[in-house]
Design a protein around this motif. Structure first.
Motif, PDB file in Angstrom:
ATOM      1  N   PRO A 443       0.793  -1.236   0.000  1.00  0.00           N
ATOM      2  CA  PRO A 443       0.000   0.000   0.000  1.00  0.00           C
ATOM      3  C   PRO A 443       0.825   1.285   0.000  1.00  0.00           C
ATOM      4  O   PRO A 443       0.246   2.375  -0.117  1.00  0.00           O
ATOM      5  CB  PRO A 443      -0.819  -0.117   1.290  1.00  0.00           C
ATOM      6  CG  PRO A 443      -0.809  -1.564   1.641  1.00  0.00           C
ATOM      7  CD  PRO A 443       0.516  -2.069   1.184  1.00  0.00           C
ATOM      8  N   SER A 444       2.156   1.192   0.162  1.00  0.00           N
ATOM      9  CA  SER A 444       2.957   2.426   0.106  1.00  0.00           C
ATOM     10  C   SER A 444       3.239   2.852  -1.330  1.00  0.00           C
ATOM     11  O   SER A 444       3.888   3.866  -1.559  1.00  0.00           O
ATOM     12  CB  SER A 444       4.270   2.255   0.877  1.00  0.00           C
ATOM     13  OG  SER A 444       5.067   1.227   0.337  1.00  0.00           O
ATOM     14  N   LEU A 445       2.748   2.088  -2.301  1.00  0.00           N
ATOM     15  CA  LEU A 445       2.727   2.505  -3.700  1.00  0.00           C
ATOM     16  C   LEU A 445       1.374   3.133  -4.002  1.00  0.00           C
ATOM     17  O   LEU A 445       0.347   2.721  -3.449  1.00  0.00           O
ATOM     18  CB  LEU A 445       2.921   1.305  -4.630  1.00  0.00           C
ATOM     19  CG  LEU A 445       4.285   0.633  -4.692  1.00  0.00           C
ATOM     20  CD1 LEU A 445       4.168  -0.695  -5.431  1.00  0.00           C
ATOM     21  CD2 LEU A 445       5.318   1.524  -5.362  1.00  0.00           C
ATOM     22  N   THR A 446       1.347   4.133  -4.876  1.00  0.00           N
ATOM     23  CA  THR A 446       0.079   4.714  -5.327  1.00  0.00           C
ATOM     24  C   THR A 446       0.169   5.013  -6.815  1.00  0.00           C
ATOM     25  O   THR A 446       1.251   5.295  -7.341  1.00  0.00           O
ATOM     26  CB  THR A 446      -0.281   6.012  -4.576  1.00  0.00           C
ATOM     27  OG1 THR A 446       0.815   6.937  -4.676  1.00  0.00           O
ATOM     28  CG2 THR A 446      -0.584   5.752  -3.113  1.00  0.00           C
ATOM     29  N   LEU A 447      -0.971   4.959  -7.485  1.00  0.00           N
ATOM     30  CA  LEU A 447      -1.045   5.260  -8.919  1.00  0.00           C
ATOM     31  C   LEU A 447      -1.905   6.495  -9.117  1.00  0.00           C
ATOM     32  O   LEU A 447      -2.961   6.627  -8.502  1.00  0.00           O
ATOM     33  CB  LEU A 447      -1.632   4.075  -9.677  1.00  0.00           C
ATOM     34  CG  LEU A 447      -1.571   4.162 -11.206  1.00  0.00           C
ATOM     35  CD1 LEU A 447      -0.139   4.007 -11.690  1.00  0.00           C
ATOM     36  CD2 LEU A 447      -2.470   3.098 -11.844  1.00  0.00           C
ATOM     37  N   GLU A 448      -1.460   7.378  -9.968  1.00  0.00           N
ATOM     38  CA  GLU A 448      -2.186   8.629 -10.237  1.00  0.00           C
ATOM     39  C   GLU A 448      -2.333   8.824 -11.739  1.00  0.00           C
ATOM     40  O   GLU A 448      -1.358   8.727 -12.492  1.00  0.00           O
ATOM     41  CB  GLU A 448      -1.428   9.825  -9.649  1.00  0.00           C
ATOM     42  CG  GLU A 448      -2.057  11.171  -9.986  1.00  0.00           C
ATOM     43  CD  GLU A 448      -1.163  12.354  -9.646  1.00  0.00           C
ATOM     44  OE1 GLU A 448      -1.580  13.507  -9.888  1.00  0.00           O
ATOM     45  OE2 GLU A 448      -0.034  12.122  -9.163  1.00  0.00           O
ATOM     46  N   HIS A 449      -3.559   9.098 -12.167  1.00  0.00           N
ATOM     47  CA  HIS A 449      -3.811   9.487 -13.559  1.00  0.00           C
ATOM     48  C   HIS A 449      -3.927  11.012 -13.579  1.00  0.00           C
ATOM     49  O   HIS A 449      -4.969  11.567 -13.239  1.00  0.00           O
ATOM     50  CB  HIS A 449      -5.089   8.837 -14.082  1.00  0.00           C
ATOM     51  CG  HIS A 449      -5.000   7.352 -14.238  1.00  0.00           C
ATOM     52  ND1 HIS A 449      -4.655   6.745 -15.428  1.00  0.00           N
ATOM     53  CD2 HIS A 449      -5.181   6.342 -13.338  1.00  0.00           C
ATOM     54  CE1 HIS A 449      -4.637   5.423 -15.262  1.00  0.00           C
ATOM     55  NE2 HIS A 449      -4.954   5.157 -14.002  1.00  0.00           N
ATOM     56  N   ASN A 450      -2.854  11.673 -13.945  1.00  0.00           N
ATOM     57  CA  ASN A 450      -2.812  13.135 -13.918  1.00  0.00           C
ATOM     58  C   ASN A 450      -3.331  13.678 -15.238  1.00  0.00           C
ATOM     59  O   ASN A 450      -2.625  13.670 -16.259  1.00  0.00           O
ATOM     60  CB  ASN A 450      -1.372  13.611 -13.663  1.00  0.00           C
ATOM     61  CG  ASN A 450      -1.311  15.090 -13.336  1.00  0.00           C
ATOM     62  OD1 ASN A 450      -1.925  15.905 -14.013  1.00  0.00           O
ATOM     63  ND2 ASN A 450      -0.561  15.432 -12.293  1.00  0.00           N
ATOM     64  N   ALA A 451      -4.599  14.137 -15.217  1.00  0.00           N
ATOM     65  CA  ALA A 451      -5.229  14.614 -16.448  1.00  0.00           C
ATOM     66  C   ALA A 451      -4.560  15.880 -16.964  1.00  0.00           C
ATOM     67  O   ALA A 451      -4.419  16.069 -18.176  1.00  0.00           O
ATOM     68  CB  ALA A 451      -6.719  14.856 -16.199  1.00  0.00           C
ATOM     69  N   ASP A 452      -4.143  16.764 -16.068  1.00  0.00           N
ATOM     70  CA  ASP A 452      -3.511  18.016 -16.506  1.00  0.00           C
ATOM     71  C   ASP A 452      -2.211  17.757 -17.244  1.00  0.00           C
ATOM     72  O   ASP A 452      -1.892  18.430 -18.233  1.00  0.00           O
ATOM     73  CB  ASP A 452      -3.238  18.922 -15.299  1.00  0.00           C
ATOM     74  CG  ASP A 452      -4.511  19.478 -14.700  1.00  0.00           C
ATOM     75  OD1 ASP A 452      -5.550  19.466 -15.398  1.00  0.00           O
ATOM     76  OD2 ASP A 452      -4.480  19.902 -13.534  1.00  0.00           O
ATOM     77  N   MET A 453      -1.449  16.791 -16.766  1.00  0.00           N
ATOM     78  CA  MET A 453      -0.143  16.497 -17.373  1.00  0.00           C
ATOM     79  C   MET A 453      -0.218  15.383 -18.422  1.00  0.00           C
ATOM     80  O   MET A 453       0.784  15.065 -19.053  1.00  0.00           O
ATOM     81  CB  MET A 453       0.850  16.083 -16.286  1.00  0.00           C
ATOM     82  CG  MET A 453       1.156  17.161 -15.270  1.00  0.00           C
ATOM     83  SD  MET A 453       2.032  18.565 -15.992  1.00  0.00           S
ATOM     84  CE  MET A 453       0.668  19.730 -16.190  1.00  0.00           C
ATOM     85  N   HIS A 454      -1.421  14.792 -18.583  1.00  0.00           N
ATOM     86  CA  HIS A 454      -1.597  13.679 -19.529  1.00  0.00           C
ATOM     87  C   HIS A 454      -0.555  12.602 -19.255  1.00  0.00           C
ATOM     88  O   HIS A 454       0.163  12.153 -20.152  1.00  0.00           O
ATOM     89  CB  HIS A 454      -1.490  14.170 -20.977  1.00  0.00           C
ATOM     90  CG  HIS A 454      -2.400  15.321 -21.291  1.00  0.00           C
ATOM     91  ND1 HIS A 454      -3.767  15.184 -21.370  1.00  0.00           N
ATOM     92  CD2 HIS A 454      -2.128  16.639 -21.512  1.00  0.00           C
ATOM     93  CE1 HIS A 454      -4.313  16.366 -21.641  1.00  0.00           C
ATOM     94  NE2 HIS A 454      -3.340  17.261 -21.727  1.00  0.00           N
ATOM     95  N   GLN A 455      -0.496  12.164 -17.991  1.00  0.00           N
ATOM     96  CA  GLN A 455       0.547  11.245 -17.583  1.00  0.00           C
ATOM     97  C   GLN A 455       0.035  10.321 -16.485  1.00  0.00           C
ATOM     98  O   GLN A 455      -0.723  10.738 -15.605  1.00  0.00           O
ATOM     99  CB  GLN A 455       1.768  12.031 -17.084  1.00  0.00           C
ATOM    100  CG  GLN A 455       3.031  11.216 -16.941  1.00  0.00           C
ATOM    101  CD  GLN A 455       4.227  12.092 -16.609  1.00  0.00           C
ATOM    102  OE1 GLN A 455       4.118  13.087 -15.900  1.00  0.00           O
ATOM    103  NE2 GLN A 455       5.385  11.708 -17.128  1.00  0.00           N
ATOM    104  N   ILE A 456       0.440   9.062 -16.571  1.00  0.00           N
ATOM    105  CA  ILE A 456       0.176   8.098 -15.495  1.00  0.00           C
ATOM    106  C   ILE A 456       1.405   8.072 -14.603  1.00  0.00           C
ATOM    107  O   ILE A 456       2.517   7.829 -15.079  1.00  0.00           O
ATOM    108  CB  ILE A 456      -0.102   6.693 -16.058  1.00  0.00           C
ATOM    109  CG1 ILE A 456      -1.329   6.712 -16.967  1.00  0.00           C
ATOM    110  CG2 ILE A 456      -0.311   5.702 -14.918  1.00  0.00           C
ATOM    111  CD1 ILE A 456      -1.586   5.388 -17.653  1.00  0.00           C
ATOM    112  N   LEU A 457       1.220   8.337 -13.323  1.00  0.00           N
ATOM    113  CA  LEU A 457       2.341   8.431 -12.385  1.00  0.00           C
ATOM    114  C   LEU A 457       2.273   7.307 -11.355  1.00  0.00           C
ATOM    115  O   LEU A 457       1.212   7.026 -10.796  1.00  0.00           O
ATOM    116  CB  LEU A 457       2.323   9.781 -11.659  1.00  0.00           C
ATOM    117  CG  LEU A 457       2.543  11.030 -12.517  1.00  0.00           C
ATOM    118  CD1 LEU A 457       2.340  12.277 -11.674  1.00  0.00           C
ATOM    119  CD2 LEU A 457       3.927  11.029 -13.130  1.00  0.00           C
ATOM    120  N   LEU A 458       3.411   6.681 -11.128  1.00  0.00           N
ATOM    121  CA  LEU A 458       3.546   5.714 -10.045  1.00  0.00           C
ATOM    122  C   LEU A 458       4.354   6.359  -8.938  1.00  0.00           C
ATOM    123  O   LEU A 458       5.492   6.771  -9.146  1.00  0.00           O
ATOM    124  CB  LEU A 458       4.242   4.439 -10.536  1.00  0.00           C
ATOM    125  CG  LEU A 458       4.398   3.319  -9.498  1.00  0.00           C
ATOM    126  CD1 LEU A 458       3.030   2.789  -9.064  1.00  0.00           C
ATOM    127  CD2 LEU A 458       5.257   2.185 -10.045  1.00  0.00           C
TER     128      LEU A 458
END
Length: 705
Positions: A443-458
């Protein structure tokens, strides 16, 4: 799978100080269930090697493996073997003199530490493995503070004593600042030619000589160390007497307390969290292992003590899930410590949110093989099958009623992020599912779909943490990702105002397109956002077209003249005209966008960068180095103060641009021997000018081509 249970059925016999203690404790252990002990400590302190030594000494394995040879029972995951470090908790069952124990080896690296944090509530006690090096006090303090806050009884195993160059007289006072509890030295080493060849047990007053990978041999107390033994024993008794008035009276009367009384005091005061005993040894050479095992046998609390600590002593059933593993063929396994009652196979259990799940198999694990068993009782550590709706850190109960949840710290805020790009676009659907399983396991990993940057972030806890996550993605799910640099959320705004007219007119047979607007564009104070208003009078533009003008304006502001989203601008529609036949919503939308594209470049646009408010926690001695790191990253130091509850630590408050946050954690840990940490959040936008602005704009244009 990242976890491995090794089972030992060895039964050993040995004398152990005063008679009668073995049988009573061993008998109780057989009735009261297996006990659970955590091995925890700073990175590279020797925890995995200690686990190997314990397994070898109790007969769980024929000989101890080594990290270098990639042959340890723990760290069996390919990523752990590849990087020669623990990347998850490892679990092993042992049997010692008829008492059963589960040993949980927790990762030492701060990047993987949250797995250990989740495992600690399952444990009755912790063995803190550390080196005899006062330079590592800060790293030790982080570990001890966690145990003290969780009220987990613990002792220290002072590892690598055979190669220590620091006198023990200096080591204990040097390590004491790391512990809020008194460090009580249980042994002193016997030195020959600068090498520790044995030890004296201060509780039993016996001397032992080390034998490589074998039980130490009892010898006569060397006359050269007799006076030192008396001094050290009296110091130990003095610390115990601080919590025992009768013992204090005996010491004042110069009456030697019986050894049974000393052992009882050590057991009680450890269990009650009053002291932190210190044992000596060398995991690599197998020194001090038997003495550690005997201490655990006599002094480790039982599962009912742990249930009471968690306020679960009066419940019919309770179990704590400390680790989730998604196997390739067997589905999800939930590693669980039963704290009260029993869990039969096929039982229905209820989680913290009231979700009901049926257990699809209860397993013991030896190596990488699972063996189904009929059930589990209080004290057992087992794997429960198919608890898909149960997360790590949840307390479950048998039946349909919820159980009081054991408080578990939330995952730490991420300190590093990378962008994920797919090498094969067909893996896009598989990626989300695979990462969700990784996050369920860690759970110390998280995934983010950043719409502003058009990028998937781990997001993760450091460079190695993220690297291992990507390696697992490839190994377990066959998904190869392209690692991208995290994009910075630059914005732009304007300094001056203008009035501009935008006319969209097109005639190509049939109905044409006509829209005409006049806009007033003005800057707003920072953090005001985007506003749109209209002052149309006399029906210059029909009311039903005005929303389309706003849509066109906002369309343009998603990417201004500098190429970034626009903020803090006020746009007012003041006038315009229309055609009764050719005007339409689309025409006025286009007119609004056209007016903005003509007017914004005239408003003196400026580039803005996000600035983070950062709180950095470090040992006070590292302040000067941290100040330098902040300055090198264009940061502004706002001040510092003592870290509450952390003697010898400070918290530095600063503003640092988001563009300078990448790899901050790497520099911070390098400057603090791995113990520095920080939290952050968005604070404000600041103007970027000069050469830096030119570099950002050039990079943005290149990326768009």
């Amino acid at each position: 799978m990242g976890l491995r249970l090794a089972t030992s059925e060895a039964i050993m016999t040995s004398s152990d100080g005063p008679k009668g203690r073995n049988g009573a404790q061993g008998g109780r252990g057989g009735v009261r269930g297996a006990r659970c002990v955590a091995l925890i400590g700073p990175f590279a302190s020797g925890k995995t090697t200690l686990l190997e030594a314990i397994l070898a000494r109790t007969g769980g394995i024929s000989r101890a493996g080594s990290i270098a040879a990639k042959s340890t029972v723990g760290d069996n995951a390919p990523e752990a073997r590849e990087h020669a470090m623990s990347v998850g908790v490892n679990v092993a069952d042992i049997s010692f003199l008829d008492d059963k124990f589960t040993v949980i080896d927790c990762p030492g690296s701060v990047e993987f530490a949250y797995e250990g944090t989740l495992a600690l509530p399952a444990c009755d006690m912790a063995v803190v493995v550390c080196e005899a090096d006062p330079k590592r006090v800060a790293a030790l303090q982080v570990i001890l503070k966690q145990l003290e806050d969780a009220q987990i009884p613990h002792l220290i195993f002072l590892n690598k004593i055979d190669v220590s160059q620091t006198p023990l007289r200096d080591i204990i006072p040097g390590l004491q600042p790391a512990s809020a509890k008194p460090l009580v030295l249980r042994q002193i080493p016997i030195w020959e030619n600068g090498i520790a060849t044995g030890f004296v047990d201060l509780a039993s007053e016996r001397a032992y000589v080390y034998r490589e990978h074998a039980e130490s041999k009892i010898i006569e107390l060397p006359s050269a160390i007799a006076s030192r033994e008396k001094e050290a024993r009296f110091q130990m008794l003095e610390k115990l007497a601080d919590y025992d008035d009768d013992l204090m009276e005996q010491l004042l009367a110069d009456i030697p307390p019986p050894n049974d009384r000393v052992f009882d005091d050590l057991t009680k005061e450890l269990k009650d969290g009053m002291i932190c005993p210190v044992l000596l040894g060398s995991a690599q050479e197998g020194y001090g292992i038997m003495r550690l095992l005997k201490a655990l046998r006599h002094e480790c609390p039982f599962v009912e003590d742990t249930a009471k600590r968690h306020k679960l002593e009066n419940v019919k059933s309770a179990a704590y899930v400390f680790k989730s593993v998604h196997t390739k063929s067997g589905g999800k396994l939930s590693f669980t410590r039963v704290l009260a009652g029993e869990i039969p196979d096929n039982a229905t259990v209820t989680g913290g949110d009231g979700q009901e799940v049926r257990v699809a198999g209860i397993f013991t694990i030896r190596g990488e093989e699972t063996t189904k068993c009929g059930g589990a009782r209080a004290g057992d550590t087992v794997a429960l099958g198919r608890l898909d709706a149960i997360r790590s850190g949840e307390t479950i109960g048998v039946g349909k009623s919820t159980v009081t949840q054991i408080p578990v710290p939330k995952p730490p805020q991420s300190v590093l992020a990378i962008g994920l790009g797919l090498k094969d676009r067909k893996d896009e659907v598989k990626l989300s599912s695979a990462v969700a399983k990784l996050i369920d396991e860690d759970p110390s990993l998280t995934l983010e779909h950043n719409a502003d940057m058009h990028q998937i972030l781990l997001h993760g806890q450091g460079e190695m943490h993220l690297r291992v996550a990507l390696e697992r993605l490839m190994r377990k799910y066959g998904i190869e990702v392209l690692r991208e640099k995290r994009r910075v959320g630059y914005k732009e705004t304007i300094r001056s105002a203008t009035e501009v007219r935008g006319r969209h007119k097109k005639q190509s047979g049939g109905h044409g397109q006509f829209g005409d607007v006049k806009l007033d564009i003005k800057p707003l104070p920072r953090s005001s956002g985007i506003t749109f208003a209209e002052t149309i009078t006399g029906g210059a533009i029909p009311r039903n077209f005005i929303p389309s003008v706003e849509i066109g304006v906002r369309d343009y502001l998603t990417e201004g003249p500098l190429g970034f989203p626009v903020v803090d601008v006020a746009v007012t529609l003041t006038d315009g005209s229309y055609h009764t036949v050719d005007s339409s919503d689309m025409a006025f939308r286009q007119a609004g966008r056209l007016a903005m594209s003509e007017g914004m470049p005239k408003c003196n646009p400026v580039l803005l960068e996000p600035v983070m408010a950062v709180s950095i926690a470090v040992p006070s001695e590292a302040n000067a180095r941290i100040n330098g790191i902040i300055s090198q990253r264009r940061g502004q130091i706002l001040g510092f103060d003592a870290r509450p509850g952390w003697p010898g630590w400070d918290v530095i408050e600063a503003h640092i641009p988001e563009a300078e946050m990448d790899n901050l954690i790497i520099d911070l840990r390098s400057a603090t021997a791995g113990v520095g940490s920080f939290t952050f959040g968005f604070d404000h936008l600041a103007e970027v000018s000069g050469r830096l602005k030119d570099q950002v704009l050039a990079a943005n244009r290149a990326a768009a081509e």
